[in-house]
Design an enzyme around this catalytic site. Structure first.
Site, short mmCIF file in Angstrom:
data_model
loop_
_atom_site.label_atom_id
_atom_site.label_comp_id
_atom_site.label_asym_id
_atom_site.label_seq_id
_atom_site.Cartn_x
_atom_site.Cartn_y
_atom_site.Cartn_z
N SER A 159 7.64 41.88 -10.22
CA SER A 159 7.01 42.08 -8.92
C SER A 159 6.57 40.72 -8.41
O SER A 159 6.61 39.73 -9.14
CB SER A 159 5.79 43.02 -9.05
OG SER A 159 6.19 44.30 -9.48
N GLY B 107 5.73 45.28 -4.97
CA GLY B 107 5.99 45.95 -6.23
C GLY B 107 7.49 46.02 -6.50
O GLY B 107 8.26 46.41 -5.63
N HIS C 14 7.47 45.44 1.91
CA HIS C 14 6.41 45.83 0.98
C HIS C 14 6.99 46.28 -0.36
O HIS C 14 6.26 46.72 -1.24
CB HIS C 14 5.52 46.93 1.58
CG HIS C 14 6.07 48.32 1.51
ND1 HIS C 14 6.08 49.06 0.36
CD2 HIS C 14 6.63 49.11 2.47
CE1 HIS C 14 6.61 50.25 0.61
NE2 HIS C 14 6.96 50.30 1.87
N LYS D 228 3.18 56.69 -14.88
CA LYS D 228 3.64 57.53 -13.77
C LYS D 228 3.00 58.91 -13.90
O LYS D 228 3.25 59.61 -14.88
CB LYS D 228 5.18 57.65 -13.79
CG LYS D 228 5.90 56.37 -13.41
CD LYS D 228 5.71 56.04 -11.96
CE LYS D 228 6.45 54.75 -11.59
NZ LYS D 228 6.20 54.38 -10.18
N ALA E 45 11.08 46.65 -2.81
CA ALA E 45 12.52 46.41 -2.88
C ALA E 45 13.30 47.35 -1.97
O ALA E 45 14.34 46.99 -1.42
CB ALA E 45 13.00 46.57 -4.32
N GLY E 46 12.81 48.57 -1.81
CA GLY E 46 13.57 49.56 -1.04
C GLY E 46 14.53 50.32 -1.93
O GLY E 46 15.13 49.74 -2.85
#
Length: 243
Positions: free
Chosen positions: A147, A140, A166, A242, A168-169
């Site tokens: 993504s 993601g 899993h 969200k 971008a961080g």
């Protein structure tokens, strides 16, 4: 996230005591651990499994509700709309697996934190549909960036025990994002890109803004260049929800 944080907090306190008892030493207290067969180890794995089950049910519920919303809007069944699940995978979880260690197969408890499983083609633990491609890896991006879907590789199996990134961080903490960003500017930037957004709270917009994360393309390109996973599909966001 709240449940996972509580499980981790409870386990860290117990494991710190276990480390003193069993003379286990680590460089950072956040690496607190316990022997897998100990009471603390077993209790943590049970709590982790309960949290993982909770996550599976949540994702299944969201998938069902999403399909129903599309079905009502377009007047067609989810099957007609081809809304099948590509793949459902957990990250930040420990799994018992067999890997080669010093050339010999060994049964290990692999804890992937900030990473996800990425097994290669023909591995017995991935579904039949993906036996020829390798395990799908869903990366993601952010609300305003692309993504990716990657696939697992044999090199990744050897180098990282079948693991890759899993996401971008984060580049900024959640609190830092709230202090430094204006949510109206983030919303305007998304609108200019043609991305629709529905959000429960302004602070979520800032916490999850593109500026809060590293460049996902650079992260994915690094994993691809290292050979631990292969780029397959690039996706562009058109809507963000969200809660």
């Amino acid at each position: 996230r709240g449940l996972g944080h509580q499980v981790a907090t409870d386990a860290l306190l117990q494991m710190e005591r276990a480390m003193g008892r069993d003379d286990i030493r680590v460089n950072d207290r956040q690496l607190a651990c316990a022997r897998i067969g100990s009471a603390e180890g077993k209790q943590y794995l049970q709590a982790m499994a309960a949290a993982a089950n909770y996550a599976w049910v949540n994702r299944s519920s969201m998938t069902f509700l999403c399909r129903q919303a599309f079905a009502r809007t377009f007047g067609a069944t989810p099957d007609d709309l081809e809304m099948g699940v590509v793949y459902d995978v957990s990250h930040n979880i420990a799994k018992v697996e067999q890997h080669l260690v010093d050339g010999k197969p060994k049964r290990l408890l692999v804890h992937r934190k900030g990473s996800t499983r990425a097994f290669p083609p023909h591995h017995p633990l991935i579904p039949l549909d993906y036996q020829f491609t390798g395990q799908p890896v869903l990366i993601g991006g952010t609300m305003g960036t692309c993504s990716y879907v990657l696939t697992g590789t044999e090199k990744g199996m050897a180098d990282t025990w079948g693991s890759t990134c899993h996401g971008a961080g984060r580049a900024k903490s959640r609190a830092g994002s709230r202090r430094q960003l204006d949510y109206t500017e983030v919303l305007e930037a998304l609108q200019q890109k043609g991305i629709s957004i529905r959000v429960a709270s302004p602070k979520l917009v800032m916490e999850e803004s593109p500026e809060s994360y590293k460049d996902v393309t650079e992260v994915v390109d690094t994993c691809h260049a290292a050979g631990i996973s292969s780029k397959c599909v690039k996706l562009r966001p058109i809507a963000v929800i969200k809660g």
